[in-house]
Design a protein around this motif. Structure first.
Motif, PDB file in Angstrom:
ATOM      1  N   ILE A  52      -4.533  36.417   0.677  1.00  8.83           N
ATOM      2  CA  ILE A  52      -5.911  36.916   0.516  1.00  8.83           C
ATOM      3  C   ILE A  52      -5.941  38.433   0.602  1.00  8.83           C
ATOM      4  CG2 ILE A  52      -8.195  36.963   1.591  1.00  8.83           C
ATOM      5  CD1 ILE A  52      -7.689  34.052   2.452  1.00  8.83           C
ATOM      6  N   ALA A  53      -5.240  39.002   1.580  1.00  8.46           N
ATOM      7  CA  ALA A  53      -5.208  40.461   1.738  1.00  8.46           C
ATOM      8  C   ALA A  53      -4.551  41.128   0.542  1.00  8.46           C
ATOM      9  CB  ALA A  53      -4.469  40.826   3.024  1.00  8.46           C
ATOM     10  N   SER A  54      -3.445  40.543   0.064  1.00  8.53           N
ATOM     11  CA  SER A  54      -2.727  41.117  -1.076  1.00  8.53           C
ATOM     12  C   SER A  54      -3.576  41.085  -2.340  1.00  8.53           C
ATOM     13  CB  SER A  54      -1.419  40.353  -1.310  1.00  8.53           C
ATOM     14  OG  SER A  54      -0.573  40.439  -0.189  1.00  8.53           O
ATOM     15  N   THR A  55      -4.270  39.987  -2.550  1.00  8.51           N
ATOM     16  CA  THR A  55      -5.138  39.869  -3.727  1.00  8.51           C
ATOM     17  C   THR A  55      -6.245  40.905  -3.667  1.00  8.51           C
ATOM     18  OG1 THR A  55      -4.673  37.502  -3.872  1.00  8.51           O
ATOM     19  CG2 THR A  55      -6.621  38.309  -5.035  1.00  8.51           C
ATOM     20  N   ALA A  56      -6.836  41.084  -2.500  1.00  7.32           N
ATOM     21  CA  ALA A  56      -7.915  42.067  -2.347  1.00  7.32           C
ATOM     22  C   ALA A  56      -7.413  43.479  -2.651  1.00  7.32           C
ATOM     23  CB  ALA A  56      -8.484  41.995  -0.932  1.00  7.32           C
ATOM     24  N   VAL A  57      -6.232  43.828  -2.127  1.00  6.01           N
ATOM     25  CA  VAL A  57      -5.685  45.168  -2.364  1.00  6.01           C
ATOM     26  C   VAL A  57      -5.334  45.362  -3.829  1.00  6.01           C
ATOM     27  CG1 VAL A  57      -3.757  46.723  -1.833  1.00  6.01           C
ATOM     28  CG2 VAL A  57      -4.815  45.385  -0.010  1.00  6.01           C
ATOM     29  N   SER A  58      -4.849  44.301  -4.487  1.00  5.01           N
ATOM     30  CA  SER A  58      -4.392  44.419  -5.872  1.00  5.01           C
ATOM     31  C   SER A  58      -5.507  44.808  -6.840  1.00  5.01           C
ATOM     32  CB  SER A  58      -3.751  43.106  -6.331  1.00  5.01           C
ATOM     33  OG  SER A  58      -4.725  42.081  -6.502  1.00  5.01           O
ATOM     34  N   PHE A  59      -6.758  44.600  -6.460  1.00  6.47           N
ATOM     35  CA  PHE A  59      -7.859  44.997  -7.339  1.00  6.47           C
ATOM     36  C   PHE A  59      -7.929  46.512  -7.511  1.00  6.47           C
ATOM     37  CE2 PHE A  59      -9.467  40.708  -6.396  1.00  6.47           C
ATOM     38  CZ  PHE A  59      -9.876  40.324  -7.669  1.00  6.47           C
ATOM     39  N   ALA A  60      -7.243  47.255  -6.643  1.00  4.99           N
ATOM     40  CA  ALA A  60      -7.206  48.711  -6.776  1.00  4.99           C
ATOM     41  C   ALA A  60      -6.273  49.147  -7.897  1.00  4.99           C
ATOM     42  CB  ALA A  60      -6.761  49.352  -5.454  1.00  4.99           C
ATOM     43  N   GLY A  61      -5.424  48.234  -8.379  1.00  8.51           N
ATOM     44  CA  GLY A  61      -4.477  48.561  -9.436  1.00  8.51           C
ATOM     45  C   GLY A  61      -4.813  47.872 -10.742  1.00  8.51           C
ATOM     46  N   ASP A  62      -3.804  47.751 -11.604  1.00  8.18           N
ATOM     47  CA  ASP A  62      -4.007  47.177 -12.940  1.00  8.18           C
ATOM     48  C   ASP A  62      -3.229  45.882 -13.135  1.00  8.18           C
ATOM     49  OD1 ASP A  62      -5.658  49.341 -13.819  1.00  8.18           O
ATOM     50  OD2 ASP A  62      -3.847  50.572 -14.033  1.00  8.18           O
ATOM     51  N   GLY A  63      -3.013  45.150 -12.058  1.00  7.22           N
ATOM     52  CA  GLY A  63      -2.293  43.883 -12.173  1.00  7.22           C
ATOM     53  C   GLY A  63      -3.042  42.881 -13.025  1.00  7.22           C
ATOM     54  N   ASP A  64      -2.269  41.994 -13.656  1.00  9.53           N
ATOM     55  CA  ASP A  64      -2.877  40.982 -14.516  1.00  9.53           C
ATOM     56  C   ASP A  64      -3.751  40.047 -13.676  1.00  9.53           C
ATOM     57  OD1 ASP A  64      -2.508  39.567 -17.389  1.00  9.53           O
ATOM     58  OD2 ASP A  64      -2.651  38.041 -15.822  1.00  9.53           O
ATOM     59  N   PRO A  65      -5.022  39.875 -14.034  1.00 10.70           N
ATOM     60  CA  PRO A  65      -5.933  39.067 -13.207  1.00 10.70           C
ATOM     61  C   PRO A  65      -5.551  37.590 -13.151  1.00 10.70           C
ATOM     62  CG  PRO A  65      -6.995  39.716 -15.266  1.00 10.70           C
ATOM     63  CD  PRO A  65      -5.717  40.488 -15.190  1.00 10.70           C
TER      64      PRO A  65
END
Length: 267
Positions: A52-65
């Motif tokens: 959950i924490a990793s997914t939340a942080v990843s929104f700051a980047g351009d990772g594939d949704p």
């Protein structure tokens, strides 16, 4: 085949903080209850929290949704099922014999044993195993063949783990089986279908993350999980106790694969 490195580094840092916080909380609970088995439930829940924490942080980047949500779903389904199963199995029971023997053999105070032999090594293992998850949520250009292969391997692992646990629970619930060796269903082909399933689950998650060179480098995850399950607190401790308490266990060991499912040996 690229990965957002800056966001990945941030995700790894947040993931480490989550693991430290969880293991510290678990240690406090274990000391309050004088029971090391607390860590079993925390193991599955910890990965869900990291996801959950990793997914939340990843929104700051351009990772594939799509990959981001796939990884979160894979981890959450596995982690929550495992945590619920272990909590139900352990709730109201005495200390797991594995942990009781570990504490007795060590000879130090409960707190020192809990830190050095349980929560610290499991915290390190959790962080290492979770690396493909923390890296994978930041994958920008996924290789979809790897993603599909990863989901398939994960599904095989979840099947072995969930069905193996259910079969063992049903076997133990029958009073006629008291003192007997479970050698039915999936347990006929491997002495540890649940551990084999765990290894497959994290191999699948690694494959989903392996679309970038950073993701490939997280192969330490399934390797660490397999070593942890077979050599540290999993099969090795479990079988040590089984050899002492189950009269037919040595024969079961002779005919049944220790990890990878195989047809039982004859004779």
């Amino acid at each position: 085949m690229s990965n957002d490195l800056s966001t990945t580094v941030l995700t790894l840092g947040v993931g480490l903080a989550v693991v430290v916080a969880l293991m510290t909380t678990g240690l406090l609970l274990a000391r309050a209850q004088q029971k090391l088995t607390v860590v079993d439930t925390l193991w599955g829940l910890g990965f869900v929290a990291v996801a959950i924490a990793s997914t939340a942080v990843s929104f700051a980047g351009d990772g594939d949704p799509v990959v981001r949500w796939i990884l979160l779903a894979m981890t959450a389904v596995w982690g929550l099922r495992l945590a619920i199963y272990l909590h139900r199995r352990n709730h109201g029971q005495a200390e797991d014999p594995r942990y009781a023997e570990l504490a007795e053999a060590d000879g130090r105070s409960f707190s020192r044993v809990a830190i050095s032999r349980v929560f610290l090594p499991q915290g390190i293992a959790m962080f290492l195993v979770a690396t493909p998850l923390m890296v994978g949520v930041n994958t920008e250009d996924p290789v979809w063949a790897l993603v599909v292969a990863g989901v398939v391997v994960w599904a095989v692992g979840l099947f072995f783990e969930a069905v193996g646990d259910a079969q063992l629970a049903a076997f133990k619930a029958d009073p006629a089986n008291k003192g007997q060796v479970m050698d039915q269903g999936l347990w006929r082909y491997t002495r540890h279908p649940n551990y084999f399933g765990d290894a497959c689950v994290w191999t699948g998650i690694w494959l989903v993350a392996a679309s970038s060179w950073v993701g490939l480098a997280t192969a330490i995850s399934p390797i660490a999980m397999t070593v942890f399950l077979t050599k540290v607190t999993g099969a090795s401790l479990n079988e040590k106790g089984m050899r002492k308490t189950k009269p037919g266990y040595e024969e079961y060991v002779r005919r049944t694969s220790g990890f990878i499912p195989l047809p039982p040996k004859k004779g």
